[in-house]
Design a protein around this motif. Structure first.
Motif: not given
Length: 71
Positions: A59-71
């Motif tokens: 879940a942490y990895i997915a959240a980090d990946q989502l944050a990167e995608a939003v940037e």
């Protein structure tokens, strides 16, 4: 869990500060007399805990990946 596994599990779950202190605290809790169950039950609960920590890490990895995608 062994003494080396606890900090690794906490890091994998996303903990960044106070890892050694928290690992010691959790280890003391796990070793308390009142916390013991029959060996087979303890083994099953340990496996369940590792599975939950793996899910939390994912879940942490997915959240980090989502944050990167939003940037």
């Amino acid at each position: 869990m062994t003494r080396a596994q606890l900090p690794a599990a906490l890091k994998h779950a996303g903990r960044k500060r106070g890892i050694e202190t928290e690992a010691d605290r959790v280890r003391d809790i796990f070793r308390a007399d009142w916390a013991h169950q029959p060996p087979l039950v303890e083994d099953a609960l340990g496996k369940q805990m590792l599975a939950l920590l793996t899910q939390l890490g994912a879940a942490y990895i997915a959240a980090d990946q989502l944050a990167e995608a939003v940037e």
